[in-house]
Design a protein around this motif. Structure first.
Motif, mmCIF file in Angstrom:
data_model
loop_
_atom_site.group_PDB
_atom_site.id
_atom_site.type_symbol
_atom_site.label_atom_id
_atom_site.label_comp_id
_atom_site.label_asym_id
_atom_site.label_seq_id
_atom_site.Cartn_x
_atom_site.Cartn_y
_atom_site.Cartn_z
ATOM 1 N N GLY A 80 67.399 -32.602 -83.161
ATOM 2 C CA GLY A 80 66.922 -33.641 -82.267
ATOM 3 C C GLY A 80 65.892 -34.550 -82.911
ATOM 4 O O GLY A 80 65.441 -35.517 -82.299
ATOM 5 N N ILE A 81 65.508 -34.265 -84.164
ATOM 6 C CA ILE A 81 64.624 -35.137 -84.922
ATOM 7 C C ILE A 81 65.365 -35.709 -86.132
ATOM 8 O O ILE A 81 65.293 -36.903 -86.410
ATOM 9 N N TRP A 82 66.108 -34.872 -86.851
ATOM 10 C CA TRP A 82 66.789 -35.289 -88.082
ATOM 11 C C TRP A 82 67.836 -34.244 -88.383
ATOM 12 O O TRP A 82 67.846 -33.166 -87.787
ATOM 13 N N HIS A 83 68.739 -34.549 -89.272
ATOM 14 C CA HIS A 83 69.747 -33.578 -89.669
ATOM 15 C C HIS A 83 69.153 -32.535 -90.618
ATOM 16 O O HIS A 83 68.116 -32.781 -91.242
ATOM 17 N N PRO A 84 69.797 -31.365 -90.766
ATOM 18 C CA PRO A 84 69.263 -30.325 -91.657
ATOM 19 C C PRO A 84 69.087 -30.821 -93.090
ATOM 20 O O PRO A 84 69.878 -31.614 -93.598
ATOM 21 N N GLY A 196 66.730 -38.274 -76.493
ATOM 22 C CA GLY A 196 65.776 -37.220 -76.153
ATOM 23 C C GLY A 196 66.425 -35.855 -76.080
ATOM 24 O O GLY A 196 66.533 -35.250 -75.012
ATOM 25 N N GLU A 197 66.831 -35.344 -77.233
ATOM 26 C CA GLU A 197 67.617 -34.112 -77.281
ATOM 27 C C GLU A 197 66.875 -32.911 -76.673
ATOM 28 O O GLU A 197 65.664 -32.783 -76.786
ATOM 29 N N ARG A 198 67.659 -32.052 -76.057
ATOM 30 C CA ARG A 198 67.162 -30.765 -75.564
ATOM 31 C C ARG A 198 67.893 -29.670 -76.331
ATOM 32 O O ARG A 198 69.119 -29.558 -76.243
ATOM 33 N N VAL A 199 67.158 -28.888 -77.112
ATOM 34 C CA VAL A 199 67.752 -27.897 -78.012
ATOM 35 C C VAL A 199 67.028 -26.572 -77.841
ATOM 36 O O VAL A 199 65.789 -26.529 -77.773
ATOM 37 N N ASP A 203 62.617 -29.277 -74.708
ATOM 38 C CA ASP A 203 62.762 -30.708 -74.498
ATOM 39 C C ASP A 203 62.000 -31.409 -75.613
ATOM 40 O O ASP A 203 60.776 -31.550 -75.570
ATOM 41 N N LEU A 204 62.748 -31.859 -76.632
ATOM 42 C CA LEU A 204 62.127 -32.469 -77.804
ATOM 43 C C LEU A 204 61.873 -33.957 -77.640
ATOM 44 O O LEU A 204 61.220 -34.568 -78.487
ATOM 45 N N GLY A 205 62.376 -34.536 -76.539
ATOM 46 C CA GLY A 205 62.258 -35.976 -76.359
ATOM 47 C C GLY A 205 60.827 -36.501 -76.403
ATOM 48 O O GLY A 205 60.522 -37.407 -77.186
ATOM 49 N N PRO A 206 59.903 -35.992 -75.569
ATOM 50 C CA PRO A 206 58.527 -36.520 -75.590
ATOM 51 C C PRO A 206 57.854 -36.394 -76.956
ATOM 52 O O PRO A 206 57.119 -37.299 -77.373
ATOM 53 N N PHE A 207 58.105 -35.274 -77.649
ATOM 54 C CA PHE A 207 57.522 -35.109 -78.983
ATOM 55 C C PHE A 207 58.090 -36.140 -79.949
ATOM 56 O O PHE A 207 57.347 -36.844 -80.645
ATOM 57 N N ALA A 208 59.420 -36.252 -80.001
ATOM 58 C CA ALA A 208 60.053 -37.183 -80.932
ATOM 59 C C ALA A 208 59.602 -38.617 -80.675
ATOM 60 O O ALA A 208 59.325 -39.372 -81.611
ATOM 61 N N ARG A 209 59.495 -38.987 -79.401
ATOM 62 C CA ARG A 209 59.159 -40.371 -79.060
ATOM 63 C C ARG A 209 57.707 -40.711 -79.320
ATOM 64 O O ARG A 209 57.330 -41.884 -79.270
#
Length: 447
Positions: A80-84, A196-199, A203-209
């Motif tokens: 949800g941030i970047w690919h491996p 805003g992926e959820r994995v 919920d990674l959306g708020p962090f990523a944004r």
């Protein structure tokens, strides 16, 4: 074996998430890699509030006590941030083995807080280089004229470019080498911001944004398709998820790089031939990526993460290149730093010829691989490969990151130069998929 002589200072910069982070008490807040990756991600949620940045941070330090403490050694990812991305230990060992380089002597690593803006980290880089180059030059008479060679993976190239082109670093830089740097951004970063992926229940959306860095990885070209044709994401005021101020500032960041004269040698090494999203469109409340076929024709391909068109910097007019393209291996983004073709290119870029020339393997060098970066547990693992022609015998291996035995499979021809294999549902964990000498990285997890 005699090592090739290097008198310059070589500095390695990782990509986003490629630096380990710790809090003020020395406790790791981001240090998950290899076989421990999945287990650690399940508890990563406890660090999200600590790592999330305040609104309108700009280029400032949040003052939260988080510090970079080293490079990630092995396979790492925050879905949800970047690919491996594979780690950097093997690259550092290769450099030490073949050149007169030694970590903490004339082979430096520059870990950085990858949450923060590239400008902020470029200022930190400047301070580090000022000290280290003075030390190195003073260590022996033959080093008095030493300069700096930067070797940067992914976002690390943007940080080094800002230092070299905007902070006076060109005066002491011999060469800037970038591996898979998204000089013009990547639609993948924009998709993570919008969707805003959820994995793994997080919920990674708020962090990523909240991350200026992720906004600076968003495309700096017209990538959004719509009724009126292609448009820049920053010109679409209704696009959800992104922080408009951070996206506008990211546009200024890239404009500053384009307007800076190319005063130091810049060599961009990038992967090709992999199905890669070049454009995107918004539908059904999601940003959907438009993926090319990875046929290596230069239109719609790249390294699976960064499109070919975005992997080379352009000048202010947007027509001419601001650097030199050096080496275009068929490889995925996360493994470029460990690709043998890239290593051969590095010999020349570091001023030497490989001691034993290696002929390119025609088969391994022309494969495009499409495989999931994140797979739900219980789902078969399917791999599609494009090759120069039919009637080839191709095999793939899915190897757990913890070093357990790989599972081999024969790929079956579908005609038209396309092949496919399906692995039974893997156990949860992190994996490397190898087809020839090309590597893809995967995390299998319950979502």
């Amino acid at each position: 074996m005699t090592r090739a002589r290097i008198t310059d200072l070589v500095v390695v910069l990782p990509g986003i998430m490629g630096s380990r982070l710790a809090d003020a008490d020395g406790r790791a807040v981001w240090d998950l890699s290899g076989g421990a990756l999945l287990r650690g991600l399940r508890t990563f949620g406890a660090s999200l509030d600590t790592l999330r940045l305040p609104k309108d941070i700009g280029d400032a330090d949040p003052g939260d006590g988080i510090v970079p403490v080293g490079l990630m050694p092995d396979l790492h990812v925050v879905p949800g941030i970047w690919h491996p991305v594979d780690g950097y230990t093997d690259l550092l060992r290769w450099l030490e083995r073949h050149f007169t380089l030694s970590v903490s002597d004339n082979l430096l690593t520059f870990p950085y807080d990858w949450r923060l803006s590239c400008r902020h980290n470029a200022e930190r880089l400047k301070g580090r280089i000022d000290l280290e180059l003075e030390r190195w030059r003073a260590s022996a008479p033959e080093r008095r004229e030493a300069r700096v060679v930067f070797l940067c993976h992914s976002m690390g190239g943007l940080i080094a470019r800002h230092y070299v082109e905007r902070l006076g670093g060109h005066e002491i830089t011999r060469r800037l080498i970038t591996l898979g740097t998204p000089h013009r951004g990547s639609p993948l970063a924009l998709a993570h911001l919008v969707n805003g992926e959820r994995v793994l229940g997080l919920d990674l959306g708020p962090f990523a944004r909240s991350l200026p860095s992720l906004h600076q990885l968003a495309p700096d070209y017209a990538c959004m398709t719509g009724p009126g044709g292609l448009a820049h994401a920053r010109d679409l005021p209704g696009l959800p998820g992104v922080d408009p101020a951070l996206l506008a500032d990211a546009a200024r960041f890239h404009a500053d790089l384009r307007s800076a004269p190319p005063r130091a040698e810049l060599h961009a090494v990038f992967g090709v031939g992999q199905p890669t999203a070049t454009t995107a469109h918004y539908a059904d409340d999601r940003l959907l990526l438009d993926v090319g076929d990875g046929d290596g024709d230069g239109d719609g391909d790249g390294d699976g993460t960064v499109p070919r068109r975005a992997a080379l910097p352009t000048d202010a007019a947007g027509d001419d290149l601001a650097g030199t393209g050096s080496g275009t291996p068929y490889e995925q983004h996360g493994s470029l730093q460990n690709n043998w073709g890239v290593r051969n290119a590095l010999w020349g870029l570091l001023g030497h010829t490989p001691p034993v020339p290696r002929d390119e393997e025609p088969l391994a060098a022309l494969l495009g691989v499409e495989a999931p970066a994140l797979l739900a547990a219980g789902t078969p693992y399917e791999v599609t490969v494009t090759a120069p022609h039919d009637h080839l015998l191709l095999t793939a291996e899915l190897c757990p990151a913890d070093g357990n035995r790989a599972a081999p499979r024969t790929l079956h021809s579908l005609g038209g130069g396309r092949y496919r294999a399906a692995f039974p549902p893997p156990e949860q964990g992190a994996y490397r998929l190898s087809v020839g000498r090309l590597t893809a990285l995967t995390l299998v997890a319950d979502r």
